[in-house]
Design a protein around this motif. Structure first.
Motif, short mmCIF file in Angstrom:
data_model
loop_
_atom_site.label_atom_id
_atom_site.label_comp_id
_atom_site.label_asym_id
_atom_site.label_seq_id
_atom_site.Cartn_x
_atom_site.Cartn_y
_atom_site.Cartn_z
N ALA A 37 36.64 48.18 48.31
CA ALA A 37 35.48 48.16 47.41
C ALA A 37 34.25 48.73 48.09
CB ALA A 37 35.23 46.74 46.91
N THR A 38 34.06 48.40 49.35
CA THR A 38 32.92 48.93 50.10
C THR A 38 33.08 50.43 50.35
OG1 THR A 38 32.55 46.80 51.17
CG2 THR A 38 31.63 48.74 52.26
N ARG A 39 34.25 50.83 50.85
CA ARG A 39 34.50 52.23 51.19
C ARG A 39 34.35 53.16 50.00
NH1 ARG A 39 38.81 51.32 53.77
NH2 ARG A 39 40.37 51.76 52.20
N HIS A 40 34.77 52.70 48.82
CA HIS A 40 34.72 53.53 47.61
C HIS A 40 33.51 53.21 46.72
CE1 HIS A 40 38.59 55.47 48.24
NE2 HIS A 40 39.04 54.31 48.68
N ASP A 41 32.61 52.39 47.23
CA ASP A 41 31.39 52.03 46.50
C ASP A 41 31.71 51.53 45.09
OD1 ASP A 41 28.65 51.66 46.32
OD2 ASP A 41 28.29 53.68 45.56
N LEU A 42 32.60 50.54 45.01
CA LEU A 42 33.07 50.02 43.72
C LEU A 42 32.23 48.86 43.20
CD1 LEU A 42 36.92 50.11 44.41
CD2 LEU A 42 35.50 51.83 43.25
N GLY A 43 31.20 48.49 43.91
CA GLY A 43 30.36 47.38 43.47
C GLY A 43 30.91 46.05 43.95
N PRO A 44 30.32 44.98 43.47
CA PRO A 44 30.73 43.65 43.93
C PRO A 44 32.15 43.30 43.51
CG PRO A 44 29.09 43.48 42.18
CD PRO A 44 29.24 44.93 42.50
N VAL A 45 32.81 42.56 44.38
CA VAL A 45 34.15 42.06 44.09
C VAL A 45 34.03 40.65 43.55
CG1 VAL A 45 36.40 41.46 45.08
CG2 VAL A 45 35.15 43.45 45.95
N SER A 46 34.60 40.44 42.37
CA SER A 46 34.66 39.10 41.80
C SER A 46 35.85 38.39 42.42
CB SER A 46 34.83 39.19 40.28
OG SER A 46 35.12 37.92 39.75
N GLU A 47 35.62 37.20 42.96
CA GLU A 47 36.68 36.42 43.60
C GLU A 47 36.72 35.06 42.91
OE1 GLU A 47 38.09 35.34 48.09
OE2 GLU A 47 35.93 35.49 47.75
N GLU A 48 37.85 34.79 42.26
CA GLU A 48 37.99 33.53 41.52
C GLU A 48 39.45 33.15 41.45
OE1 GLU A 48 36.82 34.13 37.39
OE2 GLU A 48 37.33 36.24 37.58
N LEU A 49 39.73 31.99 40.87
CA LEU A 49 41.11 31.57 40.64
C LEU A 49 41.50 31.92 39.22
CD1 LEU A 49 41.81 28.01 42.07
CD2 LEU A 49 42.48 30.22 42.99
N LYS A 50 42.67 32.54 39.08
CA LYS A 50 43.27 32.78 37.76
C LYS A 50 44.72 32.33 37.86
CE LYS A 50 40.36 36.32 35.88
NZ LYS A 50 40.26 37.58 35.21
N TRP A 51 45.11 31.47 36.97
CA TRP A 51 46.45 30.89 36.98
C TRP A 51 46.77 30.25 38.33
CZ3 TRP A 51 45.58 35.78 34.85
CH2 TRP A 51 45.58 35.79 33.45
N GLY A 52 45.74 29.68 38.95
CA GLY A 52 45.91 29.00 40.22
C GLY A 52 46.04 29.92 41.42
N GLN A 53 45.82 31.21 41.22
CA GLN A 53 45.98 32.20 42.28
C GLN A 53 44.65 32.90 42.56
OE1 GLN A 53 48.65 34.33 39.84
NE2 GLN A 53 50.49 33.44 40.75
N PRO A 54 44.37 33.20 43.83
CA PRO A 54 43.18 33.98 44.13
C PRO A 54 43.25 35.32 43.39
CG PRO A 54 44.08 33.03 46.13
CD PRO A 54 45.08 32.79 45.04
N SER A 55 42.17 35.67 42.71
CA SER A 55 42.12 36.89 41.90
C SER A 55 40.88 37.69 42.28
CB SER A 55 42.07 36.52 40.42
OG SER A 55 41.97 37.67 39.61
N TYR A 56 41.07 39.01 42.37
CA TYR A 56 40.00 39.90 42.81
C TYR A 56 39.87 41.05 41.82
CZ TYR A 56 40.71 37.10 46.83
OH TYR A 56 40.82 36.00 47.63
N SER A 57 38.62 41.34 41.43
CA SER A 57 38.42 42.44 40.50
C SER A 57 37.06 43.09 40.73
CB SER A 57 38.54 41.97 39.05
OG SER A 57 37.57 40.98 38.77
N VAL A 58 37.00 44.35 40.33
CA VAL A 58 35.75 45.12 40.34
C VAL A 58 35.66 45.78 38.97
CG1 VAL A 58 35.69 45.55 42.83
CG2 VAL A 58 36.86 47.18 41.34
N LYS A 59 34.45 46.21 38.62
CA LYS A 59 34.22 46.78 37.29
C LYS A 59 35.13 47.96 36.96
CE LYS A 59 29.86 46.28 35.06
NZ LYS A 59 28.48 46.60 34.92
#
Length: 134
Positions: free
Chosen positions: A31-53
């Motif tokens: 995300a940093t290298r490609h300038d993708l913006g902030p990474v959302s870090e949360e639990l989804k279905w009990g699993q760590p989940s990561y997303s960017v816009k």
């Protein structure tokens, strides 16, 4: 790391925790290298989940039912796993159209896994391209 995500990691075996924390760091690095913006870090279905816009979410998982492997999970209605299978079937293992299975006794190259994560995190930019632009 949000407390609930940290608690999820604590449920993983020590070996799985090490591997999946590396995958987590890889996601933030991409995300940093490609300038993708902030990474959302949360639990989804009990699993760590990561997303960017600009991408499709990636979830990390391990289960004591299959203690020798971890999974990188992707949205099943994307072309991500289909594309990964097309270009990396010689070195990756898959579960249906939703996961890369990482066998801890035979891990694929870091370069291959990083490339798959890059494609997921930039999916909205490349989804219209054949083989996601690979």
């Amino acid at each position: 790391m949000p407390p609930k995500v940290e608690e999820a990691f604590e449920l993983f075996s020590e070996e799985a925790q090490t591997l999946l924390l590396e995958m987590r760091q890889c996601i933030f690095d991409i995300a940093t290298r490609h300038d993708l913006g902030p990474v959302s870090e949360e639990l989804k279905w009990g699993q760590p989940s990561y997303s960017v816009k600009s991408g499709s979410p990636v979830r990390l998982d391990w289960s004591d039912r299959s203690p020798g492997q971890c999974q990188l999970l992707f949205h099943c209605q994307t072309r991500l796993v289909e594309t990964f299978r097309e270009i990396y079937s010689d070195c990756l293992n898959f579960e249906g159209n939703r996961a890369i299975v990482l066998k801890m006794d035979a891990l694929p190259s870091h370069t291959v896994v990083t490339h798959c994560l890059e494609l997921a995190l930039t999916y909205k930019r490349v989804k219209h391209l054949p083989l996601l632009g690979v």
